[in-house]
Design a protein around this motif. Structure first.
Motif, PDB file in Angstrom:
ATOM      1  N   ASP A 101     -12.591  14.313  21.821  1.00 62.08           N
ATOM      2  CA  ASP A 101     -12.590  14.738  20.421  1.00 62.08           C
ATOM      3  C   ASP A 101     -11.213  14.713  19.766  1.00 62.08           C
ATOM      4  O   ASP A 101     -11.070  15.141  18.622  1.00 62.08           O
ATOM      5  CB  ASP A 101     -13.167  16.151  20.315  1.00 62.08           C
ATOM      6  CG  ASP A 101     -14.630  16.217  20.738  1.00 62.08           C
ATOM      7  OD1 ASP A 101     -15.308  15.172  20.673  1.00 62.08           O
ATOM      8  OD2 ASP A 101     -15.085  17.306  21.135  1.00 62.08           O
ATOM      9  N   ILE A 102     -10.209  14.218  20.471  1.00 61.12           N
ATOM     10  CA  ILE A 102      -8.853  14.204  19.927  1.00 61.12           C
ATOM     11  C   ILE A 102      -8.755  13.449  18.591  1.00 61.12           C
ATOM     12  O   ILE A 102      -8.103  13.933  17.643  1.00 61.12           O
ATOM     13  CB  ILE A 102      -7.854  13.635  20.948  1.00 61.12           C
ATOM     14  CG1 ILE A 102      -7.617  14.639  22.080  1.00 61.12           C
ATOM     15  CG2 ILE A 102      -6.527  13.260  20.286  1.00 61.12           C
ATOM     16  CD1 ILE A 102      -6.959  15.932  21.642  1.00 61.12           C
ATOM     17  N   HIS A 141     -12.676  22.526  22.977  1.00 59.81           N
ATOM     18  CA  HIS A 141     -13.400  21.320  23.356  1.00 59.81           C
ATOM     19  C   HIS A 141     -13.301  21.196  24.874  1.00 59.81           C
ATOM     20  O   HIS A 141     -12.362  20.582  25.387  1.00 59.81           O
ATOM     21  CB  HIS A 141     -12.781  20.098  22.674  1.00 59.81           C
ATOM     22  CG  HIS A 141     -12.768  20.195  21.179  1.00 59.81           C
ATOM     23  ND1 HIS A 141     -13.648  19.503  20.382  1.00 59.81           N
ATOM     24  CD2 HIS A 141     -11.986  20.932  20.336  1.00 59.81           C
ATOM     25  CE1 HIS A 141     -13.405  19.782  19.109  1.00 59.81           C
ATOM     26  NE2 HIS A 141     -12.411  20.663  19.065  1.00 59.81           N
ATOM     27  N   LEU A 164     -11.260  14.999  26.632  1.00 61.83           N
ATOM     28  CA  LEU A 164     -10.340  14.789  25.514  1.00 61.83           C
ATOM     29  C   LEU A 164     -10.927  13.864  24.449  1.00 61.83           C
ATOM     30  O   LEU A 164     -10.206  13.364  23.586  1.00 61.83           O
ATOM     31  CB  LEU A 164      -9.021  14.195  26.038  1.00 61.83           C
ATOM     32  CG  LEU A 164      -8.359  14.915  27.221  1.00 61.83           C
ATOM     33  CD1 LEU A 164      -7.080  14.177  27.640  1.00 61.83           C
ATOM     34  CD2 LEU A 164      -8.052  16.364  26.897  1.00 61.83           C
ATOM     35  N   TYR A 190      -8.254  21.663  24.595  1.00 64.82           N
ATOM     36  CA  TYR A 190      -8.882  20.462  25.147  1.00 64.82           C
ATOM     37  C   TYR A 190      -8.741  20.421  26.669  1.00 64.82           C
ATOM     38  O   TYR A 190      -7.712  20.809  27.217  1.00 64.82           O
ATOM     39  CB  TYR A 190      -8.244  19.208  24.542  1.00 64.82           C
ATOM     40  CG  TYR A 190      -8.463  19.109  23.057  1.00 64.82           C
ATOM     41  CD1 TYR A 190      -9.576  18.449  22.541  1.00 64.82           C
ATOM     42  CD2 TYR A 190      -7.588  19.719  22.167  1.00 64.82           C
ATOM     43  CE1 TYR A 190      -9.802  18.390  21.175  1.00 64.82           C
ATOM     44  CE2 TYR A 190      -7.806  19.660  20.793  1.00 64.82           C
ATOM     45  CZ  TYR A 190      -8.921  18.994  20.311  1.00 64.82           C
ATOM     46  OH  TYR A 190      -9.142  18.948  18.950  1.00 64.82           O
TER      47      TYR A 190
END
Length: 283
Positions: A193-194, A187, A191, A167
């Protein structure tokens, strides 16, 4: 049994037998490819930690109420990279074998490999959450396979495809991004898509968290050897690491790549201290 360091990170002064998390420093920067100085990171973090509070208003938790021990820096053989990695692995193994969580403060990013080797032996199904500005997926750097520019590639050698989740990445060779498309879960840039990975891995799968602080934008964190514009804000990183540490089964972790002397204001070291506090309280 490990003993407390003379100077510890803020409130991390519990006895080894009582600690759930055991911190240690890995002051190594011999493979740094641009500006050296991360070997001074662990000591700076300890000294400057007393400038922040033990209490986190974000989490309503206090370091005084948890059991963390700071076992100090490993006395590393700086001139021999393989010996250094073995020394780090040995310290992490001691902590893991006693049912505790090793928390390493770097040092350059290559130090991750030593601790990760120990964690992967104990937890063969381990996943990696990787925050960074750089992909660190080169097969070699100027012919050297054991470099901070190759550390996640060496971790991949251990666990293989689909176990490394990256990330904030915004820098690397074209070949690194091509490798990531085939072999890792990258990704880039942010961040956002955490929450997805927290839900996917859940609270049972073992996870190694490695945080290269240069994921932060240099306007927030100039004290690093390889500043890369276009990074995340402090609050974005704080929220992300809190989500990861509170929602996943973190079995080992590290924070690395602080070079304190590149930021005479001390802001970078303060940011590192605060992120470390939030991780400790969320794990």
């Amino acid at each position: 049994m490990l003993k407390n360091n003379v100077e510890t990170f803020l409130a991390c002064d519990k006895e080894y037998k009582d600690a759930d998390i055991v911190m240690f420093g890995a002051p190594f920067d011999s493979t740094t490819s641009f500006r050296p100085g991360t070997r001074f990171g662990p000591n700076a973090v300890r000294s400057e930690s007393f400038g922040i509070e033990t209490y986190s208003p974000y989490q309503n938790r206090d370091l005084e109420d948890i059991s963390v021990m700071d076992s100090g820096d490993i006395e590393l053989c700086i001139g021999d990279t393989q010996t250094v990695l073995d020394q780090i692995k040995e310290r992490a193994q001691i902590i893991l074998n006693d049912g505790k969580i090793p928390f390493m403060i770097g040092g350059e990013h290559l130090v991750t490999l030593g601790a990760f080797r120990a964690a992967a032996e104990k937890y063969p199904d381990i996943h990696v959450i990787h925050f960074d500005a750089h992909a660190d997926l080169r097969e070699d750097y100027l012919g050297v396979k054991y470099s901070h520019a190759c550390v996640l590639r060496r971790c991949w050698d251990i666990v293989g495809d689909d176990r490394i989740h990256q990330y904030g990445i915004r820098s690397g060779e074209k070949s690194e991004f091509e490798f990531a498309r085939e072999h890792t879960d990258m990704h880039p840039f942010g961040l956002e898509d955490i929450p997805q990975i927290v839900k996917e891995l859940g609270s049972t799968k073992p996870v190694y968290l490695t945080l290269d602080l240069d994921v932060l934008d240099p306007s927030v964190f100039p004290g690093t050897g390889t500043p890369e514009p276009g990074g995340v804000t402090f609050d974005e990183l704080r929220r992300a690491v809190t989500a990861v540490c509170s929602g996943m089964n973190i079995v080992a972790c590290d924070v690395n790549e602080l070079s304190p002397h590149y930021d005479h204001s001390g802001i970078s070291t303060a940011a590192a201290c605060k992120i470390i506090r939030e991780i400790l309280l969320a794990v």
